[in-house]
Design a protein around this motif. Structure first.
Motif, PDB file in Angstrom:
ATOM      1  N   UNK A   1       0.859  -1.164   0.000  1.00 23.51           N
ATOM      2  CA  UNK A   1       0.000   0.000   0.000  1.00 23.51           C
ATOM      3  C   UNK A   1       0.907   1.230   0.000  1.00 23.51           C
ATOM      4  N   UNK A   2       1.257   1.680  -1.192  1.00 22.24           N
ATOM      5  CA  UNK A   2       2.250   2.754  -1.309  1.00 22.24           C
ATOM      6  C   UNK A   2       1.816   4.009  -0.567  1.00 22.24           C
ATOM      7  N   UNK A   3       0.513   4.302  -0.667  1.00 26.43           N
ATOM      8  CA  UNK A   3       0.011   5.529  -0.031  1.00 26.43           C
ATOM      9  C   UNK A   3       0.266   5.503   1.464  1.00 26.43           C
ATOM     10  N   UNK A   4       0.066   4.320   2.060  1.00 25.29           N
ATOM     11  CA  UNK A   4       0.231   4.231   3.503  1.00 25.29           C
ATOM     12  C   UNK A   4       1.705   4.149   3.902  1.00 25.29           C
ATOM     13  N   UNK A   5       2.507   3.490   3.080  1.00 22.76           N
ATOM     14  CA  UNK A   5       3.949   3.472   3.349  1.00 22.76           C
ATOM     15  C   UNK A   5       4.450   4.918   3.410  1.00 22.76           C
ATOM     16  N   UNK A   6       3.981   5.663   2.408  1.00 22.35           N
ATOM     17  CA  UNK A   6       4.359   7.067   2.302  1.00 22.35           C
ATOM     18  C   UNK A   6       3.873   7.860   3.520  1.00 22.35           C
ATOM     19  N   UNK A   7       2.599   7.607   3.867  1.00 25.94           N
ATOM     20  CA  UNK A   7       2.005   8.305   5.008  1.00 25.94           C
ATOM     21  C   UNK A   7       2.808   8.070   6.270  1.00 25.94           C
ATOM     22  N   UNK A   8       3.139   6.809   6.527  1.00 27.36           N
ATOM     23  CA  UNK A   8       3.865   6.486   7.757  1.00 27.36           C
ATOM     24  C   UNK A   8       5.269   7.066   7.719  1.00 27.36           C
ATOM     25  N   UNK A   9       5.885   7.033   6.536  1.00 23.39           N
ATOM     26  CA  UNK A   9       7.236   7.575   6.431  1.00 23.39           C
ATOM     27  C   UNK A   9       7.242   9.081   6.676  1.00 23.39           C
ATOM     28  N   UNK A  10       6.281   9.767   6.068  1.00 21.83           N
ATOM     29  CA  UNK A  10       6.160  11.219   6.290  1.00 21.83           C
ATOM     30  C   UNK A  10       5.949  11.527   7.763  1.00 21.83           C
ATOM     31  N   UNK A  11       5.051  10.740   8.379  1.00 25.81           N
ATOM     32  CA  UNK A  11       4.745  10.988   9.783  1.00 25.81           C
ATOM     33  C   UNK A  11       5.972  10.742  10.651  1.00 25.81           C
ATOM     34  N   UNK A  12       6.705   9.690  10.330  1.00 24.20           N
ATOM     35  CA  UNK A  12       7.892   9.348  11.111  1.00 24.20           C
ATOM     36  C   UNK A  12       8.919  10.474  10.989  1.00 24.20           C
ATOM     37  N   UNK A  13       9.082  10.976   9.772  1.00 23.73           N
ATOM     38  CA  UNK A  13      10.014  12.089   9.566  1.00 23.73           C
ATOM     39  C   UNK A  13       9.601  13.302  10.380  1.00 23.73           C
ATOM     40  N   UNK A  14       8.300  13.562  10.373  1.00 21.94           N
ATOM     41  CA  UNK A  14       7.832  14.726  11.106  1.00 21.94           C
ATOM     42  C   UNK A  14       8.020  14.539  12.613  1.00 21.94           C
ATOM     43  N   UNK A  15       7.735  13.330  13.105  1.00 21.86           N
ATOM     44  CA  UNK A  15       7.912  13.057  14.530  1.00 21.86           C
ATOM     45  C   UNK A  15       9.382  13.249  14.921  1.00 21.86           C
ATOM     46  N   UNK A  16      10.288  12.737  14.080  1.00 18.95           N
ATOM     47  CA  UNK A  16      11.726  12.892  14.347  1.00 18.95           C
ATOM     48  C   UNK A  16      12.125  14.354  14.330  1.00 18.95           C
ATOM     49  N   UNK A  17      11.542  15.089  13.366  1.00 16.26           N
ATOM     50  CA  UNK A  17      11.843  16.508  13.246  1.00 16.26           C
ATOM     51  C   UNK A  17      11.422  17.264  14.507  1.00 16.26           C
ATOM     52  N   UNK A  18      10.256  16.915  15.021  1.00 19.80           N
ATOM     53  CA  UNK A  18       9.755  17.576  16.218  1.00 19.80           C
ATOM     54  C   UNK A  18      10.595  17.195  17.445  1.00 19.80           C
ATOM     55  N   UNK A  19      11.014  15.933  17.466  1.00 20.66           N
ATOM     56  CA  UNK A  19      11.892  15.470  18.550  1.00 20.66           C
ATOM     57  C   UNK A  19      13.174  16.313  18.574  1.00 20.66           C
ATOM     58  N   UNK A  20      13.731  16.541  17.383  1.00 16.55           N
ATOM     59  CA  UNK A  20      14.967  17.323  17.305  1.00 16.55           C
ATOM     60  C   UNK A  20      14.734  18.795  17.641  1.00 16.55           C
ATOM     61  N   UNK A  21      13.549  19.281  17.263  1.00 13.37           N
ATOM     62  CA  UNK A  21      13.217  20.668  17.628  1.00 13.37           C
ATOM     63  C   UNK A  21      13.238  20.840  19.139  1.00 13.37           C
ATOM     64  N   UNK A  22      12.627  19.866  19.839  1.00 18.55           N
ATOM     65  CA  UNK A  22      12.605  19.924  21.302  1.00 18.55           C
ATOM     66  C   UNK A  22      14.029  19.883  21.856  1.00 18.55           C
ATOM     67  N   UNK A  23      14.834  18.986  21.290  1.00 20.42           N
ATOM     68  CA  UNK A  23      16.199  18.823  21.785  1.00 20.42           C
ATOM     69  C   UNK A  23      17.005  20.106  21.568  1.00 20.42           C
ATOM     70  N   UNK A  24      16.851  20.700  20.370  1.00 15.47           N
ATOM     71  CA  UNK A  24      17.572  21.947  20.068  1.00 15.47           C
ATOM     72  C   UNK A  24      17.149  23.043  21.040  1.00 15.47           C
ATOM     73  N   UNK A  25      15.825  23.087  21.320  1.00 13.59           N
ATOM     74  CA  UNK A  25      15.302  24.156  22.176  1.00 13.59           C
ATOM     75  C   UNK A  25      15.900  24.126  23.571  1.00 13.59           C
ATOM     76  N   UNK A  26      16.327  22.943  24.034  1.00 13.94           N
ATOM     77  CA  UNK A  26      16.903  22.882  25.379  1.00 13.94           C
ATOM     78  C   UNK A  26      18.424  22.770  25.321  1.00 13.94           C
TER      79      UNK A  26
END
Lengths: 172, 280, 106
Positions: C47-72
């Motif tokens: 299911x390419x659409x869902x593979x893509x969806x999960x990958x995008x979400x994972x990237x965004x979650x990682x990005x937010x994790x790093x934002x938090x880390x940078x902020x502190x």
């Protein structure tokens, strides 16, 4: 027609109470986070501090869990969002609140045991009702970790609702 | 090594956008998409309706026509003869057949439905000052059948039922039956203004060819309005989806000017037995 | 920002532990992709659409994790863990969490 009115009333109620509950919850979260930030440190890595396995320290399993439900308004918003795709903002704050609440409850638990630190934190998320028809989506978040208690603080030890688990843990 | 838990700023894992703003955007999007899809469906249905054979129309109409109470008698026979006469002037395709039904009720109304069935109420016949006016009404309804407006209307109904059930997840079984069942044939009365205008034009052309002038027919709409005002309890169904009566009269006048039609002429009265029966 | 899922970085020392940082997101694909995916359920396959969806979400979650880390003021996040849950139908919830640390310079 009646259905539409019911829908509007539910939307208004959901919006009003939901927003109020969320703001109240965030206020309480911020206040408690401020208190526990210095009292019980939380780390997700499993390496205890250098003096970690020393004679004067003890470890305990601590956990905190919470189940939060989303309001009617936000559920409707999420349903609309599912048509177009994109970020489901209304569920993001729900999960954020649930996670922070679970960690806070775990910190509270650790604080009761007299611990100054929780290491190796793990979190589990489960959805109790998966967006089924006519049910309101709700999530359960469980946060658990190992509390590190210094010996002199053990006198402050009180039995907790995890009494049995901690006993087993102690024997092992 | 140092250990501390600094404060993490808010708003990284959540967004501060106001939920009502999001709601407005999303609802706006839903409305826009539905309008586009709706227009597309109407277009597609209108195109595909020409492929449905007229005999199929007659088949689905039969059980509903049997349910509606109507009289078979001399007035029905007269209306049938008038319709057959008008249909030749309207160039009705040979595979289409007409069936006139007379309903003995006060309502000032007439309607055409699936399978070439046309229903005319006593109230309407009563309001007609001449045969010319009645012929105009009959020709208008025949024009609807010729244009296949009833089946197009049903097709739209079915398509929207299917679309709606897809959106709401309702059970998809027997959707066509539901579309027909809810309100029966009366649901098929909703023709668009364009369809009405086209039917008007076809009808007036046929009347002109039949009688050699359009006297009586062009004044029809004003008379109908009068009759409607007279009977307060009658639901103005004949007008509901129709263009404004004044606009229709103006359209017909323009058409008459363009073709240099006679607007005055001798009116043919309704047969005596018809006038007597409807007045009873 | 250095992100790993082990607890130590070879050859570098942790100077400061800054505690838990988290990144999460809930995302959905538009309904057209959902319908295509349900068709794909009949035939099987990716299911390419869902593979893509999960990958995008994972990237965004990682990005937010790093934002938090940078902020502190952290320069690395250790021991990162992912978890996925389905909160609503057709929506994926991605959660990444780890420990923000300050590593010494190489």
């Amino acid at each position: 027609m009646i259905e539409f009115v019911t829908f509007l009333v539910l939307m208004a109620l959901g919006y009003g109470f939901g927003q109020y509950a969320e703001r109240k919850h965030y206020r309480s979260i911020l206040e408690r986070e401020k208190r526990f930030r210095s009292e019980v440190l939380v780390f997700q890595t499993g390496v205890p501090p250098e003096q970690g396995q020393g004679q004067d320290q003890d470890v305990r399993l601590v956990m905190g869990s919470v189940v939060i439900s989303v309001d009617y308004f936000k559920r409707f918003l999420a349903g609309l969002r599912a048509l177009f795709g994109g970020r489901v903002k209304s569920y993001e704050s729900l999960l954020d609140r649930a996670r922070r609440e679970a960690v806070l409850r775990m910190q509270q638990e650790a604080s009761k045991l007299g611990a100054g630190m929780v290491i190796n934190l793990r979190m589990e998320t489960a959805s109790i009702s998966k967006g089924e028809e006519k049910t309101v989506g709700s999530v359960e978040v469980l946060a658990y970790g190992t509390a590190i208690i210094t010996r002199d603080a053990r006198s402050r030890f009180e039995p907790t609702r995890f009494g049995r688990a901690t006993e087993l843990f102690e024997r092992a | 090594m140092q250990y501390e838990n600094p404060e993490i700023p808010e708003g990284i894992n959540t967004s501060n956008e106001h939920p009502l703003k999001e709601l407005v955007w999303l609802l706006g999007g839903v409305v826009l998409v539905s309008v586009i899809v709706g227009l597309f469906l109407v277009f597609a249905t209108n195109l595909s309706i020409a492929l449905v054979p007229f005999s199929y129309e007659q088949e689905i109409a039969a059980p509903f026509v049997a349910e509606l109470e109507h009289e078979e008698g001399e007035i029905s026979a007269y209306l049938q003869a008038l319709a057959e006469d008008m249909s030749t002037w309207l160039d009705l395709p040979s595979d289409m057949s007409l069936q006139m039904h007379y309903i003995d009720e006060e309502t000032v109304n007439a309607f055409a439905t699936l399978g070439g069935h046309i229903f005319i109420y006593r109230g309407l016949v009563q309001a007609m000052p001449s045969e010319n006016a009645l012929a105009m009404v009959v020709a208008h309804e025949i024009a609807h059948i010729k244009q296949r407006d009833p089946i197009a209307s049903l097709g739209r109904g079915v398509v929207f039922m299917i679309a709606w059930s897809l959106v709401t997840g309702a059970s998809g079984s027997d959707i066509g039956g539901q579309a027909l069942g809810q309100g029966g044939l009366l649901t098929l009365l909703s023709f668009s203004r364009d369809q009405e205008r086209a039917a008007d034009q076809e009808a007036i052309k046929a009347v002109e060819q039949r009688y050699g002038h359009i006297a009586g027919a062009s004044a029809l709409f004003e008379q109908l309005e009068k009759a409607q005002q007279g009977s307060a309890d009658a639901v103005p169904q004949f007008f509901s989806s129709h263009p404004l009566n004044e606009d229709r009269s103006v359209d017909i006048e323009q058409l008459a000017d363009a073709h240099a039609w006679q607007t005055a002429g001798e009116l043919t009265p309704l047969p005596g037995f018809v006038s007597r029966r409807v007045a009873e | 920002m250095l992100v790993t899922n082990i607890e130590t970085v070879p050859g570098r020392q942790v100077i400061k532990h800054l505690g838990l940082v988290q990144g999460s997101t809930v995302r959905a694909k538009h309904i057209g992709r959902d319908i295509l995916a349900s068709l794909k359920n009949v035939f099987g396959g990716e299911l390419k659409a869902y593979t893509e969806l999960l990958q995008e979400s994972r990237d965004e979650a990682l990005d937010r994790l790093q934002q938090q880390a940078r902020a502190i003021g952290a320069n690395a996040v250790l021991n990162v863990r992912f978890s996925t849950s389905s909160v609503a139908q057709g929506a994926a919830e991605l959660f990444a969490y780890g420990t923000a640390v300050v590593l010494d310079e190489e």
